[in-house]
Motif scaffolding. Structure first.
Motif, PDB file in Angstrom:
ATOM      1  N   THR A  61       5.624  -4.980   9.888  1.00  0.00           N
ATOM      2  CA  THR A  61       5.868  -3.547  10.011  1.00  0.00           C
ATOM      3  C   THR A  61       5.973  -2.852   8.651  1.00  0.00           C
ATOM      4  OG1 THR A  61       8.236  -4.031  10.166  1.00  0.00           O
ATOM      5  CG2 THR A  61       7.019  -3.768  12.240  1.00  0.00           C
ATOM      6  N   ASN A  62       5.918  -3.599   7.552  1.00  0.00           N
ATOM      7  CA  ASN A  62       5.989  -3.002   6.226  1.00  0.00           C
ATOM      8  C   ASN A  62       4.722  -2.173   5.984  1.00  0.00           C
ATOM      9  OD1 ASN A  62       5.861  -2.567   3.370  1.00  0.00           O
ATOM     10  ND2 ASN A  62       7.206  -4.315   3.042  1.00  0.00           N
ATOM     11  N   PRO A  63       4.857  -0.885   5.650  1.00  0.00           N
ATOM     12  CA  PRO A  63       3.660  -0.048   5.450  1.00  0.00           C
ATOM     13  C   PRO A  63       2.713  -0.586   4.376  1.00  0.00           C
ATOM     14  CG  PRO A  63       5.632   1.323   5.589  1.00  0.00           C
ATOM     15  CD  PRO A  63       6.101  -0.109   5.525  1.00  0.00           C
ATOM     16  N   GLN A  64       3.219  -1.373   3.447  1.00  0.00           N
ATOM     17  CA  GLN A  64       2.350  -1.909   2.405  1.00  0.00           C
ATOM     18  C   GLN A  64       1.302  -2.853   2.980  1.00  0.00           C
ATOM     19  OE1 GLN A  64       4.316  -4.003  -0.855  1.00  0.00           O
ATOM     20  NE2 GLN A  64       2.931  -3.060  -2.320  1.00  0.00           N
ATOM     21  N   VAL A  65       1.605  -3.481   4.106  1.00  0.00           N
ATOM     22  CA  VAL A  65       0.626  -4.371   4.742  1.00  0.00           C
ATOM     23  C   VAL A  65      -0.645  -3.611   5.070  1.00  0.00           C
ATOM     24  CG1 VAL A  65       0.139  -5.767   6.784  1.00  0.00           C
ATOM     25  CG2 VAL A  65       2.338  -5.981   5.637  1.00  0.00           C
ATOM     26  N   GLU A  66      -0.502  -2.406   5.590  1.00  0.00           N
ATOM     27  CA  GLU A  66      -1.691  -1.638   5.955  1.00  0.00           C
ATOM     28  C   GLU A  66      -2.468  -1.206   4.722  1.00  0.00           C
ATOM     29  OE1 GLU A  66      -2.787  -1.619   9.003  1.00  0.00           O
ATOM     30  OE2 GLU A  66      -0.992  -2.842   9.358  1.00  0.00           O
ATOM     31  N   GLU A  67      -1.787  -0.925   3.631  1.00  0.00           N
ATOM     32  CA  GLU A  67      -2.503  -0.615   2.392  1.00  0.00           C
ATOM     33  C   GLU A  67      -3.339  -1.815   1.958  1.00  0.00           C
ATOM     34  OE1 GLU A  67       0.225   0.650  -0.584  1.00  0.00           O
ATOM     35  OE2 GLU A  67       0.892   2.420   0.523  1.00  0.00           O
ATOM     36  N   LEU A  68      -2.755  -3.008   2.078  1.00  0.00           N
ATOM     37  CA  LEU A  68      -3.469  -4.219   1.684  1.00  0.00           C
ATOM     38  C   LEU A  68      -4.622  -4.511   2.642  1.00  0.00           C
ATOM     39  CD1 LEU A  68      -0.297  -6.278   0.785  1.00  0.00           C
ATOM     40  CD2 LEU A  68      -2.025  -5.490  -0.838  1.00  0.00           C
ATOM     41  N   ARG A  69      -4.424  -4.262   3.919  1.00  0.00           N
ATOM     42  CA  ARG A  69      -5.530  -4.448   4.882  1.00  0.00           C
ATOM     43  C   ARG A  69      -6.697  -3.523   4.551  1.00  0.00           C
ATOM     44  NH1 ARG A  69      -3.943  -7.498   9.378  1.00  0.00           N
ATOM     45  NH2 ARG A  69      -1.725  -7.306   9.952  1.00  0.00           N
ATOM     46  N   ALA A  70      -6.388  -2.360   4.006  1.00  0.00           N
ATOM     47  CA  ALA A  70      -7.428  -1.381   3.681  1.00  0.00           C
ATOM     48  C   ALA A  70      -8.138  -1.703   2.372  1.00  0.00           C
ATOM     49  CB  ALA A  70      -6.813   0.017   3.616  1.00  0.00           C
ATOM     50  N   GLY A  71      -7.732  -2.778   1.705  1.00  0.00           N
ATOM     51  CA  GLY A  71      -8.426  -3.209   0.502  1.00  0.00           C
ATOM     52  C   GLY A  71      -7.836  -2.705  -0.795  1.00  0.00           C
ATOM     53  N   ALA A  72      -6.546  -2.372  -0.782  1.00  0.00           N
ATOM     54  CA  ALA A  72      -5.920  -1.874  -2.002  1.00  0.00           C
ATOM     55  C   ALA A  72      -5.883  -2.949  -3.089  1.00  0.00           C
ATOM     56  CB  ALA A  72      -4.491  -1.398  -1.695  1.00  0.00           C
ATOM     57  N   ASP A  73      -6.110  -2.538  -4.314  1.00  0.00           N
ATOM     58  CA  ASP A  73      -5.900  -3.444  -5.440  1.00  0.00           C
ATOM     59  C   ASP A  73      -4.414  -3.726  -5.583  1.00  0.00           C
ATOM     60  OD1 ASP A  73      -8.579  -3.676  -6.195  1.00  0.00           O
ATOM     61  OD2 ASP A  73      -8.482  -1.847  -7.397  1.00  0.00           O
ATOM     62  N   ALA A  74      -4.082  -4.939  -6.007  1.00  0.00           N
ATOM     63  CA  ALA A  74      -2.686  -5.342  -6.106  1.00  0.00           C
ATOM     64  C   ALA A  74      -2.342  -5.732  -7.539  1.00  0.00           C
ATOM     65  CB  ALA A  74      -2.402  -6.517  -5.169  1.00  0.00           C
ATOM     66  N   LEU A  75      -1.164  -5.338  -7.963  1.00  0.00           N
ATOM     67  CA  LEU A  75      -0.575  -5.771  -9.225  1.00  0.00           C
ATOM     68  C   LEU A  75       0.707  -6.518  -8.884  1.00  0.00           C
ATOM     69  CD1 LEU A  75      -0.088  -5.742 -12.331  1.00  0.00           C
ATOM     70  CD2 LEU A  75       0.973  -3.493 -12.022  1.00  0.00           C
ATOM     71  N   VAL A  76       0.808  -7.760  -9.349  1.00  0.00           N
ATOM     72  CA  VAL A  76       1.984  -8.580  -9.073  1.00  0.00           C
ATOM     73  C   VAL A  76       2.673  -8.873 -10.398  1.00  0.00           C
ATOM     74  CG1 VAL A  76       2.860 -10.647  -7.928  1.00  0.00           C
ATOM     75  CG2 VAL A  76       0.705  -9.622  -7.164  1.00  0.00           C
ATOM     76  N   ILE A  77       3.955  -8.506 -10.494  1.00  0.00           N
ATOM     77  CA  ILE A  77       4.697  -8.610 -11.749  1.00  0.00           C
ATOM     78  C   ILE A  77       5.807  -9.642 -11.604  1.00  0.00           C
ATOM     79  CG2 ILE A  77       6.014  -7.363 -13.495  1.00  0.00           C
ATOM     80  CD1 ILE A  77       4.761  -4.757 -12.313  1.00  0.00           C
ATOM     81  N   PHE A  78       5.697 -10.721 -12.359  1.00  0.00           N
ATOM     82  CA  PHE A  78       6.724 -11.764 -12.404  1.00  0.00           C
ATOM     83  C   PHE A  78       7.534 -11.588 -13.678  1.00  0.00           C
ATOM     84  CE2 PHE A  78       3.144 -13.427 -10.019  1.00  0.00           C
ATOM     85  CZ  PHE A  78       3.736 -14.056  -8.935  1.00  0.00           C
ATOM     86  N   GLN A  79       8.846 -11.723 -13.576  1.00  0.00           N
ATOM     87  CA  GLN A  79       9.686 -11.624 -14.766  1.00  0.00           C
ATOM     88  C   GLN A  79      10.614 -12.814 -14.845  1.00  0.00           C
ATOM     89  OE1 GLN A  79      11.244  -7.762 -15.755  1.00  0.00           O
ATOM     90  NE2 GLN A  79      13.023  -8.622 -16.792  1.00  0.00           N
TER      91      GLN A  79
END
Length: 209
Positions: A61-79
């Motif tokens: 149900t997280n809205p970000q899932v739908e952004e990712l399904r639509a092909g959004a580019d992703a930036l993943v930041i590890f610290q």
């Protein structure tokens, strides 16, 4: 990521080790509603050939899932470890006083285009890997199989899987490399024995060149 040459870390094995050691990352995407960011633990898959993969799961149900399904580019930041560095530690403070505070840290950024899956077998494999990696240091590790199968099946129906083939991987190890050897030694000592000790950051500074 702004990264002067002194702080750049390009060795794949070092970047992969940092991701595995500090798997909780900020997943950033940009969709119709603007920027979205969520903290999510990732697992890393580094095959002998082909792209490195970052895998995770999040609430369906997280809205970000739908952004990712639509092909959004992703930036993943590890610290990783981070610590404030006071000018009081520098020998130069006593010599001429021309010193300022800074902050030492390590960070890894990964970029790629994600795919989303609701396949139960994929999801189960990902949560098994994540759980095994985090439980392995315990005397009696907990395993997903310790929970009732029907309960786990219900949990899987509530999540979606995220897989990101990494197109770009950058590391920044800001560990006083732009200081003299005497200053680095003093910073490492201060981090170990100061008012707010940070042994892990101290070890990174001591090893930096």
């Amino acid at each position: 990521m702004y990264c002067p040459a002194a702080f750049r870390e390009d060795r794949a094995e070092v970047l992969h080790a940092a991701i595995r050691a500090y798997p909780l990352a900020t997943l950033v995407t940009h969709g119709a509603a603007g920027l979205t960011a969520n903290l999510i633990p990732f697992t890393l898959v580094a095959p002998p050939s082909g792209p490195v993969l970052l895998r995770a799961h999040m609430a369906r149900t997280n809205p970000q899932v739908e952004e990712l399904r639509a092909g959004a580019d992703a930036l993943v930041i590890f610290q990783g470890p981070q610590a404030y560095v006071t000018p009081a530690w520098y020998p130069a403070k006593r010599e001429h006083g021309k010193v300022v505070p800074t902050w030492n840290y390590i960070a890894v950024q990964a970029r790629g285009r994600a795919s989303v899956t609701d396949d139960a077998a994929w999801l189960r494999a990902q949560i098994d890997q994540l759980t095994d990696e985090q439980e392995r240091g315990r005397a009696v590790p907990w395993a997903v199989d310790d929970a009732p199968a029907a309960f786990i099946a219900g949990q899987l129906r509530g999540i979606s899987g995220i897989e990101i083939p990494v197109e770009r991987l950058e590391g920044k190890w800001k560990a006083s490399q732009n200081q003299s050897q005497a200053a680095r030694s003093a910073v490492a000592e201060g981090l170990r024995e100061g008012e707010t000790p940070s042994a892990s950051m101290a070890d990174i500074v001591a090893a930096a060149t």
